[in-house]
Design a protein around this motif. Structure first.
Motif, PDB file in Angstrom:
ATOM      1  N   THR A   1       0.827  -1.206   0.000  1.00  0.00           N
ATOM      2  CA  THR A   1       0.000   0.000   0.000  1.00  0.00           C
ATOM      3  C   THR A   1       0.863   1.259   0.000  1.00  0.00           C
ATOM      4  O   THR A   1       0.612   2.206  -0.756  1.00  0.00           O
ATOM      5  N   ALA A   2       1.906   1.245   0.859  1.00  0.00           N
ATOM      6  CA  ALA A   2       2.810   2.401   0.907  1.00  0.00           C
ATOM      7  C   ALA A   2       3.521   2.595  -0.419  1.00  0.00           C
ATOM      8  O   ALA A   2       3.661   3.725  -0.909  1.00  0.00           O
ATOM      9  N   ALA A   3       3.962   1.468  -1.017  1.00  0.00           N
ATOM     10  CA  ALA A   3       4.644   1.560  -2.307  1.00  0.00           C
ATOM     11  C   ALA A   3       3.722   2.119  -3.370  1.00  0.00           C
ATOM     12  O   ALA A   3       4.143   2.917  -4.215  1.00  0.00           O
ATOM     13  N   SER A   4       2.473   1.709  -3.327  1.00  0.00           N
ATOM     14  CA  SER A   4       1.504   2.227  -4.296  1.00  0.00           C
ATOM     15  C   SER A   4       1.304   3.723  -4.138  1.00  0.00           C
ATOM     16  O   SER A   4       1.215   4.469  -5.131  1.00  0.00           O
TER      17      SER A   4
ATOM     18  N   LEU B   1       2.429   9.216  -5.941  1.00  0.00           N
ATOM     19  CA  LEU B   1       3.045  10.524  -5.704  1.00  0.00           C
ATOM     20  C   LEU B   1       4.124  10.810  -6.734  1.00  0.00           C
ATOM     21  O   LEU B   1       4.242  11.938  -7.253  1.00  0.00           O
ATOM     22  N   GLY B   2       4.922   9.780  -7.054  1.00  0.00           N
ATOM     23  CA  GLY B   2       5.962   9.964  -8.061  1.00  0.00           C
ATOM     24  C   GLY B   2       5.391  10.323  -9.414  1.00  0.00           C
ATOM     25  O   GLY B   2       5.943  11.165 -10.133  1.00  0.00           O
ATOM     26  N   ARG B   3       4.255   9.683  -9.777  1.00  0.00           N
ATOM     27  CA  ARG B   3       3.629  10.010 -11.063  1.00  0.00           C
ATOM     28  C   ARG B   3       3.127  11.441 -11.077  1.00  0.00           C
ATOM     29  O   ARG B   3       3.236  12.140 -12.091  1.00  0.00           O
ATOM     30  N   TRP B   4       2.573  11.894  -9.950  1.00  0.00           N
ATOM     31  CA  TRP B   4       2.086  13.270  -9.871  1.00  0.00           C
ATOM     32  C   TRP B   4       3.252  14.270  -9.968  1.00  0.00           C
ATOM     33  O   TRP B   4       3.143  15.311 -10.616  1.00  0.00           O
TER      34      TRP B   4
END
Length: 543
Positions: free
Chosen positions: A129-132, A137-140
């Motif tokens: 879940t944290a990785a997702s 966030l990285g995509r944003w």
């Protein structure tokens, strides 16, 4: 990952030339690391400003030197391997870590530890879940920085507090430049201002210019602080006085303008490194008839120019975040945005210039095979990048005198490494250098302006002489004193010496000072003996 040869000219793909190039690159890296290690090792010696000297070098400093060299070179090796998609950790270490991880997994799956399996499963779900969330966030972050204008907005908002609260940062240089321009303007408009008495001063006396350099006809404009900047800064300040009666508004406007230039330069370069805009967003494909088509909003010609499969991956969200945080929080970068001196202006224009060089190294397209080697050909710079190349070169030249040395060397290296684009380098590098540097030299030789005093480039030599004169005056021979006597007053040099700043020894600045540099009476012939005196003093006083 593809072979690095796929993005290099065919000559560089030859195995023997590739080995020579690799040896040259690693030699340069090793020399840079040795220099950094030396600086790290001697640093503690000079924490004691009064007594610190390299003569105090001991085994502790040697340990600092060896350890720091290993760290610096190790970091370069790690970054090179990481960029090439190779294993970062040695095979033995990575193998042990893999075996340890596999062993841990096997133990976790033993039937007697079913409760542990459930617990580990819950932990894994939380980790997933944290990785997702981090991936989202990285995509944003990537989406928010995938265009030049978005990066410019980030820099502008992140730096906006500086010009709106601190307004400007400046020193004595711009005050001298404003005075010079004002006196020159008065002269141009017919207000007679003859050179005044011996015990008074004209602007160029504040940062002294040797009188032997002054032309026969009176002029108040010098190249001491780069004449183009002197005229520009002085004109803005003069207009400010016309409107408000003060220089303050003009200085603030200059700081705000430099902040906007910094935003533009950093955003343009970040866009080139992070987004590689010349790659487009489409990948060239071929239809059944063999014709090239495009799957995105970039023309098929653009997509086909550069092989997508040979391009490195774009920077991810974490890399983008760390880079932007550094630029927005590093005090050196933040306060340089409003610092009205030549060095920050040069630094930001150099960042812009450097990004264009990155684009040049990356814009090669495959051109088939030649004798079993991958051949590539360069692609012409887009018009906007070419214009940026010319402008960034020009700003560097008008902001720092040493810029033309850097550019001249780069012209030679570029013509050797990338001779197919020689017209780009001639127009973007050689012609601006000839026009700006050559034009200033012509103005000096014609007497239109006064040249900068070469004593300004001798700061390290002056500090060496002044240190010896202050710490060990008996160590200066009579011959060295004689060679130096027509240029400097040794007693005044010793009294003015400061380890922090060479300006007092050069009699520079508006502060009360000892006049050690005999700028009113020194001649070119006197200067010929300066290097002789310096060498003899340093030779006799190595400590």
């Amino acid at each position: 990952m593809t072979s690095p040869a796929s993005s290099l000219p065919v000559a560089a793909a030859h195995p023997r030339l590739a080995r020579v190039g690799a040896a040259a690159r690693w030699t340069l890296a090793a020399l840079a690391c040795l220099w950094l290690a030396l600086c790290t090792a001697v640093g503690p010696l000079y924490w004691d400003f009064e007594n610190g000297t390299i003569a105090n070098w001991n085994w502790t400093n040697t340990a600092f030197f060896v350890l720091s060299f290993a760290i610096y070179l190790g970091l370069i090796v790690i970054m090179v391997r990481f960029a090439a998609g190779q294993r970062v950790l040695p095979r033995a270490i990575s193998g042990r870590l893999s075996r340890a991880g596999q062993q841990h997994s096997n133990q976790a799956l033993e039937p007697s530890q079913s409760q542990s399996v459930v617990a580990d499963s819950n932990v894994s779900k939380r980790h997933a879940t944290a990785a997702s969330r981090f991936a989202t966030l990285g995509r944003w972050i990537t989406r928010g920085t995938n265009r030049f204008w978005k990066l410019a907005l980030v820099f502008f908002i992140g730096w906006l507090w500086v010009p709106t609260t601190l307004l400007a940062a400046f020193g004595a240089d711009i005050r001298s430049q404003i005075r010079e321009f004002s006196w020159a303007w008065n002269q141009w408009t017919g207000l007679q201002q003859p050179y005044i008495g011996f015990f008074s001063f004209v602007p160029m006396d504040i940062y002294p210019t040797a009188h032997y350099m002054w032309p026969p006809d009176s002029t108040y404009l010098t190249d001491q602080h780069n004449v183009v900047l002197t005229v520009f800064y002085g004109a803005v300040a003069a207009f400010s006085r016309y409107l408000t009666g003060s220089n303050d508004a003009g200085i603030v406007a200059l700081a705000a303008g430099q902040m906007l230039l910094a935003v533009f330069c950093c955003a343009a370069t970040a866009n080139r490194f992070l987004n590689r805009p010349w790659m487009g967003v489409a990948q060239s494909t071929k239809d059944k008839n063999g014709s090239s088509t495009s799957t995105g909003n970039v023309s098929s010609t653009t997509s086909a120019r550069i092989a997508q499969d040979s391009a490195p991956q774009l920077a991810g969200g974490r890399a983008r975040f760390l880079i932007l945080v550094f630029f927005l929080c590093c005090p050196l970068a933040v306060f340089a945005t409003i610092s009205i001196t030549k060095s920050p202006l040069f630094a930001f224009s150099f960042v812009w210039w450097f990004g264009i060089w990155y684009e040049l190294t990356q814009t090669w397209k495959p051109a088939g095979k030649r004798k079993g080697l991958t051949a590539t050909v360069p692609i012409r710079l887009p018009r906007h990048s070419f214009v940026a190349f010319v402008l960034s070169t020009a700003v560097m030249l008008i902001s720092a005198k040493y810029a033309w040395y850097i550019i001249a060397l780069q012209i030679v290296l570029a013509l050797i490494a990338d001779r197919r684009r020689w017209t780009t380098y001639v127009v973007a590098l050689l012609i601006p250098t000839m026009l700006i540097h050559g034009g200033i030299s012509l103005a000096i030789s014609s007497g239109a302006i006064i040249g900068g005093d070469p004593i300004e480039s001798r700061g390290v030599q002056l500090q060496m002489i002044a240190r010896v004169a202050s710490r060990n005056p008996e160590g200066i021979s009579e011959e060295a004193k004689k060679n130096l006597s027509d240029v400097f007053n040794l007693d005044q040099m010793a009294d003015a010496y400061s380890q922090q700043d060479a300006d007092p020894v050069k009699s520079s600045g508006i502060q009360a000072k000892k006049v050690s540099y005999k700028w009113r009476t020194v001649t070119p012939e006197d200067m010929t003996n300066f290097n002789k005196a310096w060498f003899e003093i340093v030779k006799d006083n190595p400590v």
